[in-house]
Design an enzyme around this catalytic site. Structure first.
Site, short mmCIF file in Angstrom:
data_model
loop_
_atom_site.label_atom_id
_atom_site.label_comp_id
_atom_site.label_asym_id
_atom_site.label_seq_id
_atom_site.Cartn_x
_atom_site.Cartn_y
_atom_site.Cartn_z
CG LEU A 1119 -3.83 -9.41 -0.31
CD1 LEU A 1119 -3.99 -8.15 -1.13
CD2 LEU A 1119 -2.47 -9.44 0.36
CB ALA A 1123 -17.22 -4.53 1.07
CG ASP A 1246 -16.68 6.06 5.49
OD1 ASP A 1246 -16.68 4.82 5.40
OD2 ASP A 1246 -16.44 6.67 6.54
#
Length: 1705
Positions: A1119, A1123, A1246
């Site tokens: 995919l 991170a 975030d």
């Protein structure tokens, strides 16, 4: 049991407002009486009583105050702000604060105020029905206190003490006598942490009763119990002492270790009962205690209670009063199983009139204990007013005290000694007094320093040039860097001390001692010195310190320095405050007052009290040409008590006096240098009392405060008169009856302009027999004031030039020296003054003195009248007993002994000294004494004032005759006369070895130590043995020591080199790609880290993660890159509670990664696994037993929200299926997830569209929060504070986050508002056309974004409410959900159409400027061109097939593009258009060219760029969208064919979203609009392509049905899947990407990105103009971080952030 019940009943009597019976009365009398609040038979409170109670609550509380300056000075000392920032300042610090209160007073007070019936039936049952004797004892708990918004504004914490608090903190209301709970503890650590990082005033902690006991009767007793609980506030702040990887050589770096603690408490302790000497035990017998020489301060009488009540009717009325607390009634009860019961009053004052006090106690013959009543003053030891002996009567007795008027506040304490366990004491609470009450005083704050080795020292021992800690961490460079000049050894620098320019010699910092001082002042180091060896130098030399900050209020501040110099010179220290200037300069010290000044180094310690402004110090040396004068100063310090301690509301006072040693416990940490008289076993044989002027100068004597400070840490305890003729006179009480030797020194006269030597005062010694408790009055004479130096410039010039007296007649009225004061020692018997010893003061010197030194005169006959000296223009000296003189004459002792005034105020402030010194004129003033010295009648400048006369009483025995020899202030020394009868001479003195006999001149003490023999008769001493063997032994030992040290150093170096080599090999092995890091195994992780964290109140660890065997996981396709590593789509089987097989997303961690990467990977798994909500991505499990490690997440087929919004924007040729309801549903889903996080006290930090995922793209989609990258590092420290150089999403952060680093749930509220803006703008970048730096300034200045196009008003109001500047003004997510639901129900909101996009398609918005090979060259933005074919012979076939062209920058006609190698095969096909880079010279200015024929709409407000999926030179991928799933690309063959067809048929496109620049945006816009024919053709092509895409999406996704596994392969699929059974997947990428080296859309400065592999560029066609899009040569903002701090640090483990949302803080 009977004894316990009796004990409780008697104690209840001490708390109840009425007590009508004794312990032997019947049970009927034991019922309690109603309190004053229920006199009327109703529980309803009177409003007047409540109002009165609220007012009195301010005066009944215990008050702690921590000054705000303490926070400033501590931060200045440790060289870092106290804001919790751990990364920027080399480590964190720890904070601890708690409040302790004794439980027993609180428990007994509250238990006594409960319901009377329950108290009688169940002894000590609480209001909730607790039976302490029958149930298990509750466990006491530590109470945690927090701050409210009101407390934050006022910096004040109000602790309301009540029943529930005592129950919880003390384990109930019952006192368990066998093992009582000693303290109620409250944790104030969070409050202290907030206050240290906040701004504002002092921190205040106030204790007061809870609000529900506002009934005056109850509140009084609660407040009394709070005072009696001896509350103490403890504070400790210490460094974490974390090792640093680098060693800094900067001297201003903060110390690695420091540890301070403070305790705030009332220093008054309650004494033990001494042995009583009272014999007043009979009934109705009155006793008076009047010591000789004392004014009767109190008297007391003991009468029966019945007689007193029968006579005094007012007490009966007081008993029946319903007013509750009244002035004149108090009760404070405290009890402990160790110290016995006692009661304590509030603070009283009897300033103008005497006041009385009545105390009722119960007496019984069987009592072996004693009642003692104490008078307590803060500056004095407790004084026992009365003590009852064994009584012979039974019943109540009223003790009446009559107290004289007192200027200082005082308290009354009554205690009962309790020898036996069954002893009881009974007090009637009806105390009566007419003394005036005072509010509770603030307590003191004392500091301690904790050495590295564990030892504790006082703050005064810190930075004092004396090493007290085992490792020496109390001295050193951090002390020198604290305040410039406050800690100076004058070694490497002058510490800011600067000489004052002038004529004559100057102060200088010498590296070694000057030649003239080497013999008398040996010193190995540097010092500050002045040397006047050259002849002809004269005048005054000054050196001035830097400007110091003022100390804390009422701080016990001291200045210390070492001094050495000549005895015939004068060195003085002056202080000047910034507010007063040079005119207000005050003298602190003068070398003439020091004995033995020329005999080595002397340590001078001076108090600096009462300073309220900036100040500086100045040394002044007076130099004459008569002889060489030199002075040296070294090791100057301002004590740390100035800045880290405070005495509260009181000025600094002397320590506990010697007589108080009977009452207080000793402290082993306090070092004493003298033996104090009065303690147990102390002897007066070796004690000496020295009395001086307490630092006072001039014509007036010292004040009590000056003497209290001056006699600190000494054995002297005096009382100083403040009014009338005794003002400034010191009173000392004789400790015992015996003969004392008194030495009195008279003060010297002042110097004149031309006479630099003083007229010496007289000293003499006599022996006197004194009686115990006799009061001795001592007036210590003060020297007359000098004419020079002078603060007036005109007069000071005369002093420097040494001018004669005939220059100006108007200036002749002065210039002489004031007369010195005499020193008087006398007694007062029946109001009559009786002199014992008087030492005369010296006369002042005339302007140009030519008088000869007079002889000493002494009087012995008391019949000679002690008259004043004759006064002329100058004043005569004061005598013993005479009338008031003229103003310039000194006053006699009977009238106060003040010095005289100068003759005229011409700037010559030459007043006489205290002790009767006469004021000067041109002639000198007379000296004080028994008979004052006369002044010259015609003001002759050549005449000095006469000395006074000395005197000794006939009752005394002369020991030393009068002798002129005192060159400074006077002094009195008293010491017991030694018993020297065993000595032949009858004289002896004491040394450290014992008593040593004296011998007369020319005689020597014999070896027997008793007799004296002639020195010529002494036998010759035997020759000393040779020391050669000692030298040999020393040399051998030294050589052996040096050899051992060399061997040790060599061994250490060899071991170091060996270890260094091993470390290098280990590092090389770790960097090898074949290395398997064993520490990353699961067992090692649990052993080394075993991370445990708290989520929503639940503790989580790695053991809680659901482990999925590796054989149950199969990877199907990639995919993208996340991170940490690659992200795959896969199938998992055999997971309990989940369908089998199940489609999952697999996040991987490469085998080669660091320990921190491993911990971050586990942290993200822990975070996601602990959340269970329909709007948060669910963690299916983990696979940590094999490498590489896996995290299994639920598969989200819809991709990230930002890409979805961009793809589905309505366009003119392609309307979107999205409606306003869809956008509101997405916002509601995210708000629900945020509400869940908020309820679990989790901060995401975030919240953005890129971090939200969709289950599908069609109807029925659900939005979920899918990235917790920035949330995982909040568990690595104790503070929710983001510090250091970290990449932060600035455009999604509130001001307090990027300015102060503070993250709360309100931070997510702000971010959600920005997310709403993204949703309703359909994926545009927030703050369009603004860089990160501009966003920082824009938001900080109050700017906010405008609403997106077609945004409904209610939705924009949600945004604006979320963007409130104050965090507390922002709504929580529950409120936001309500408002979103209202919007969904509002037709005016849901019917608003979405805005139509006129810009390019999303694929063309994702172009990224690529960096050329030359870092200084500008980046080029490359876009496809489908319809325009550029002829070139060098095009590759693939380039022609794809129909792509390159927009070149027309910067220079001579610029040539180097060839680019052809494209390399890639394991995955991407949807991005291939781009290339070309170097462009950076020296040429950028230019823009617009092509009007291209047409199109350029949205200059929302220009975007994304990096490509290629890898750069440093192996960092340049395109990462969402770190949860990586890059969302789908290998769909139909879509790839469609895109290829689109490229062949589509026209040229211009990027609709450009690139933001660093500092300002530089965009190049193409011409707006195309020709109409070209535009129609383009619309038709795009419409056809969009219809094809819609059909394909409907076929593939349908109506967002649940994710199903793909069709099975032809072969039957086994139930237990394995990676070998499926098609091969390129798993080598798990090793290719090193863990953590992930780019976030930026590159470091100077590191060019890898050029993309693509077709070779064709040469530009001559004359052809090409569209261009240029950026700055330094690179776009998403290719390098915004530097807020110096330096660039790129953390590879930080979460992915898109676009321009990253900055370095």
């Amino acid at each position: 049991m009977i004894a316990r019940i009796l004990y409780f009943f008697l104690w209840s009597a001490a708390f109840l407002p009425e007590l009508q019976c004794a312990s032997q009365r019947t049970a009927d009398a034991l019922t309690t009486f109603p309190t004053s609040a229920f006199i009327n038979g109703t529980d309803r409170k009177d409003s007047n009583q409540t109002s009165t109670s609220r007012i009195k609550r301010k005066t009944l509380s215990v008050d702690f105050a921590v000054p705000s300056l303490l926070r400033y000075y501590l931060a200045l000392f440790i060289k870092r702000p106290l804001n919790g920032d751990c990364l920027s300042f080399n480590g964190c610090y720890t904070v601890r604060a708690n409040l302790l209160m004794r439980c027993v007073p609180l428990q007994k007070t509250i238990a006594g105020l409960l319901d009377a019936k329950l108290a009688a039936m169940n002894v000590n049952r609480s209001s909730t029905g607790q039976l302490p004797y029958r149930q298990k004892r509750p466990v006491p708990k530590v109470l945690n206190l927090g701050l409210t918004s009101a407390s934050r504004k006022s910096n004040q914490v109000v602790v309301e003490v009540g029943e529930e608090m005592v129950k919880t903190g003390c384990g109930g209301l019952h006192v368990y006598e066998d093992a009582p709970v000693v303290f109620l503890e409250m944790d104030l650590t969070r409050i202290l942490e907030w206050w240290l990082g906040a701004e504002g005033g002092r921190l205040r902690v106030r204790l007061m009763p809870e609000r529900k006991v506002q009934v005056p009767g109850k509140e009084d007793k609660y407040s009394a119990a709070i005072r009696a609980s001896d509350a103490r506030l403890f504070i400790q702040i210490a460094s974490s002492e974390r090792p640093s990887s680098t060693i800094s050589r900067n001297p201003t770096v903060a110390p690695k270790y420091w540890n301070f603690s403070w305790i705030a408490e009332d220093e008054l302790t309650f004494p033990e009962d001494p042995v009583s000497t009272s014999d007043c035990t009979s009934k109705a017998k009155s006793c008076d205690r009047r010591p000789d020489g004392y004014y009767p301060e109190f008297a007391w009488s003991l009468t029966s209670a019945e007689d007193s009540w029968a006579i005094d009717q007012t007490m009966v009325k007081t008993k029946a009063s319903s007013q509750g607390w009244e002035e004149g009634r108090f009760l404070t009860v405290n009890s402990s199983a160790l110290t016995g019961p006692w009661v304590l009053s509030p603070w009283f004052r009897a300033a103008h009139r005497p006041c009385g006090l009545d105390i009722t106690v119960f007496l019984h013959p069987r009592q072996s204990g004693r009642y003692t009543v104490w008078l307590i003053e803060r500056d004095k030891p407790p004084l026992a007013l009365l003590t009852t002996e064994h009584p012979h009567v039974i019943g109540w007795a009223v003790v009446h005290l009559s107290l004289a008027a007192r200027s200082k506040p005082f308290r009354i304490s009554s205690s009962y000694s309790q020898p036996g366990e069954i002893e009881t004491a009974t007090y009637d609470p009806r105390y009566s007094t007419n003394c005036t009450t005072r509010s509770s005083q603030n307590v003191t704050l004392r500091g301690r320093y904790h050495c590295r080795g564990g030892r504790e020292i006082n703050v005064s021992q810190l930075c004092d040039f004396s090493i007290d800690c085992p490792q020496g961490d109390d001295e050193g460079e951090h002390c020198r860097q604290f305040l410039n000049g406050s800690y100076c050894s004058f070694g490497r620098e002058d510490c800011g001390w600067q000489p004052v320019q002038g004529r004559g010699p100057q102060w200088r910092a010498h590296p070694s001692i000057p030649q003239s001082l080497r013999s008398s002042c040996p010193s190995p180091g540097a010092l500050l010195a002045i040397d006047s060896q050259p002849k002809g130098q004269r005048g005054s030399a000054q050196v001035r310190s830097p400007l110091f900050f003022y100390p804390l209020r009422n701080a016990p501040c001291m200045v210390k320095f070492w001094v050495c110099g000549s005895s015939n010179g004068a060195l003085s220290l002056w202080i000047t405050e910034n507010s007063t200037g040079p005119e207000g300069q005050r003298s602190l010290w003068n070398s003439t007052s020091e004995a033995n000044m020329g005999k080595g180094w002397k340590l001078i310690t001076l108090p600096l009290f009462g300073l309220v402004d900036l100040f500086y110090l100045q040394f002044s040396a007076d130099i004459s040409s008569s002889s060489g004068i030199a002075f040296a100063v070294d090791n100057f310090t301002l004590s740390m008590e100035c800045f880290l301690e405070t005495n509260g509301e009181f000025p600094p006072v002397a320590p506990i006096s010697p007589t108080q040693a009977l009452f207080t416990q000793s402290n082993e940490n306090i070092k004493t240098t003298t033996t104090l008289y009065g303690g147990p076993g102390a002897s007066t044989e070796s004690v000496k009392w020295i009395f001086h002027t307490c630092g006072a100068t001039g014509q007036d004597g010292p004040t009590p405060t000056q003497c209290s400070n001056s006699y600190r840490n000494t054995n002297v305890n005096v009382t100083v008169g403040t009014k009338g003729p005794f003002k400034g006179i010191q009173m000392w009480q004789v400790p015992e009856t015996r003969k004392y030797r008194i030495t009195a020194y008279g003060a010297a006269g002042g110097r004149s302009v031309l006479a630099v030597h003083k007229s010496h005062g007289v000293y003499m010694t006599g022996d006197f027999l004194l009686q115990k408790d006799e009061l001795l009055y001592i007036l210590v004479g003060q020297e007359g004031e000098d004419a020079c130096p002078n603060m007036v410039p005109t007069m000071d010039r005369i002093c420097r030039e040494q001018q004669g007296p005939s220059i100006n007649k108007t200036q002749l009225k002065g210039g002489g020296g004031g007369g010195g004061g005499g020193t008087y020692v006398f007694k007062v018997v029946n109001g009559v003054h009786i002199p014992l010893l008087i030492a005369a003061g010296g006369g002042g010197r005339g302007y140009s003195s030519q008088s000869e030194t007079p002889e000493e005169v002494m009087d012995r006959d008391p019949s000679i009248p002690g008259r004043n000296g004759k006064s002329g223009t100058a004043g005569g000296g004061g005598g013993w007993n005479d009338s008031a003189p003229v103003p310039q004459g000194g006053r006699p002792l009977i009238l106060g002994g003040q010095g005289g005034e100068p003759c005229q105020a011409m700037g010559w402030k030459t007043r006489g000294g205290f002790g009767g010194g006469g004021g000067a004129c041109t002639a000198g003033g007379g000296g004080g004494g028994y008979r004052g010295g006369s002044a010259w009648h015609d003001n002759d400048p050549r005449k000095d004032g006469d000395d006074g006369t000395s005197y000794i009483s006939p009752d005394g025995e002369m020991y030393l005759e009068p002798l002129k020899g005192m060159e400074g202030n006077g002094e009195v020394i008293i010491n017991p006369v030694q018993n020297c009868s065993h000595c032949e001479s009858g004289d002896c003195h004491e040394t450290s070895e014992g008593m040593v006999c004296y011998c007369d001149e020319e005689l020597t003490l014999a070896p027997d130590g008793v007799s004296c023999i002639n020195s010529t008769e002494l036998p010759l001493l035997p020759a000393q043995p040779s020391l050669s063997h000692l030298a040999l032994g020393l040399s051998v030992g030294t050589s052996a020591l040096i050899a051992a040290l060399l061997l040790a150093v060599s061994g250490v170096m060899i071991m170091y080199r060996r270890k260094h080599t091993e470390l290098q090999s280990i590092q090389l092995e770790l960097q090898s790609p074949d290395c398997k890091l064993s520490k990353l195994r699961a067992s090692t992780i649990m052993t080394d880290y075993n991370p445990n964290y708290c989520f929503g109140g639940k503790t989580a660890s790695v053991n809680d993660l659901k482990e999925v065997p590796r054989r149950n996981i199969s990877l199907t396709r990639g995919l993208g890159h996340g991170a940490f590593g690659e992200v795959y789509e896969g199938l998992a089987v055999g997971i309990p509670g989940e369908p089998s097989p199940m489609q999952v997303a697999v996040k991987t961690l490469p085998e080669v990664c660091s320990e921190q990467d491993e911990l971050d990977f586990l942290m993200e798994a822990l975070i996601i696994s602990k959340f269970s909500h329909q709007n948060i991505v669910r963690c299916i499990g983990v696979s940590l037993q094999a490498l590489p490690h896996f995290i299994l997440l639920e598969l989200m087929a819809g991709g990230d929200l930002k890409s979805f919004l961009r793809e589905t924007r309505p366009r003119l040729e392609h309307p979107s299926s999205l409606t306003m309801v869809d956008l509101l549903n997405i916002a509601r889903d995210i708000a629900r997830g945020c509400q869940y996080l908020e309820e679990n006290q989790f901060i995401h930090r975030d919240i953005a569209a890129r971090n939200c995922l969709l289950t599908c793209k069609g109807p029925g989609r659900v939005a979920k929060i899918g990235d917790f990258g920035m949330a995982r590092d909040i568990y690595r420290a104790s503070y929710y504070r983001k510090g250091g150089r970290a990449m932060l999403p600035v455009k999604w952060m509130p001001p307090e986050a990027f300015m102060e680093g503070i993250f709360t749930s309100k931070t997510d509220t702000w971010s959600f508002g920005v997310l709403l803006w993204e949703i309703f703008s359909l994926g545009y970048m927030p703050y369009p056309s603004r860089s990160n730096q501009e966003v920082l300034e824009f938001v900080t200045n109050g700017g906010r974004m405008d609403p997106p196009k077609n945004c409904p008003g209610p939705v924009y109001r949600i945004m604006t409410q979320s963007w409130q500047h104050q965090p507390e003004d922002r709504p929580n997510f529950s409120t936001i959900l309500e408002r979103i639901d209202y919007c969904l129900q509002d037709p005016d909101v849901v019917n608003v159409p979405l805005p139509v996009e006129y810009g390019p398609i999303p694929e063309e918005e994702e172009r990224v400027p690529m960096r050329p090979e030359d870092p200084s060259a500008p980046s080029l933005l490359v876009s496809p061109q489908g319809t325009e074919d550029v002829p070139s012979a060098t095009h590759s076939a693939q380039s022609k097939k794809d129909g792509e062209a390159i927009h070149m920058a027309n910067l220079s006609t001579d610029s040539k593009l180097p060839p680019v190698p052809p494209s390399q095969p890639h394991p995955h096909h991407h949807l991005q258009t291939p781009v290339v880079t070309a170097p462009v010279p950076a020296s040429k200015p950028s230019s823009t060219t617009s092509n009007a024929q291209d047409g199109g709409h350029v949205n200059l407000g929302f220009m975007q760029a994304h990096s490509s999926e290629k890898e750069s030179r440093n192996r960092k991928p340049t395109n990462l969208w969402n770190p949860t799933y990586g890059s969302w690309f789908l290998q769909q063959q139909q879509k790839r064919q469609q895109v290829q067809a689109q490229r062949q048929t589509s026209g040229p496109r211009i990027p609709g979203e450009g690139q933001e620049q660093v500092g300002r945006t530089v965009t190049v816009a193409e011409a707006l609009g195309l020709q109409q024919q070209h535009k129609q053709q383009q619309y038709q092509q795009q419409l056809q392509r969009q219809q094809q895409q819609q059909q394909q999406q409907q076929q593939q996704q349908g109506l967002c049905r649940p994710l199903l596994p793909p069709p099975p392969p032809p072969a039957p699929t086994p139930l237990l899947l394995d990676s070998a059974t499926l098609a091969p997947v390129p798993l080598y990428r798990l090793r290719r990407f090193p863990c953590g080296n992930i780019g976030y859309g930026y590159q470091e400065q100077g590191l060019p990105m890898e050029p993309m592999q693509g077709p070779q560029l064709p040469p530009p066609h001559p004359g052809q103009q090409r569209p261009i899009s240029l950026t700055r040569a330094s690179g776009p903002e998403d290719s390098r971080p915004l530097l807020v701090t110096m330096g660039t640090v790129q953390d590879s483990r930080l979460p992915k952030m898109e676009g321009h949302n990253a900055t370095v803080l």
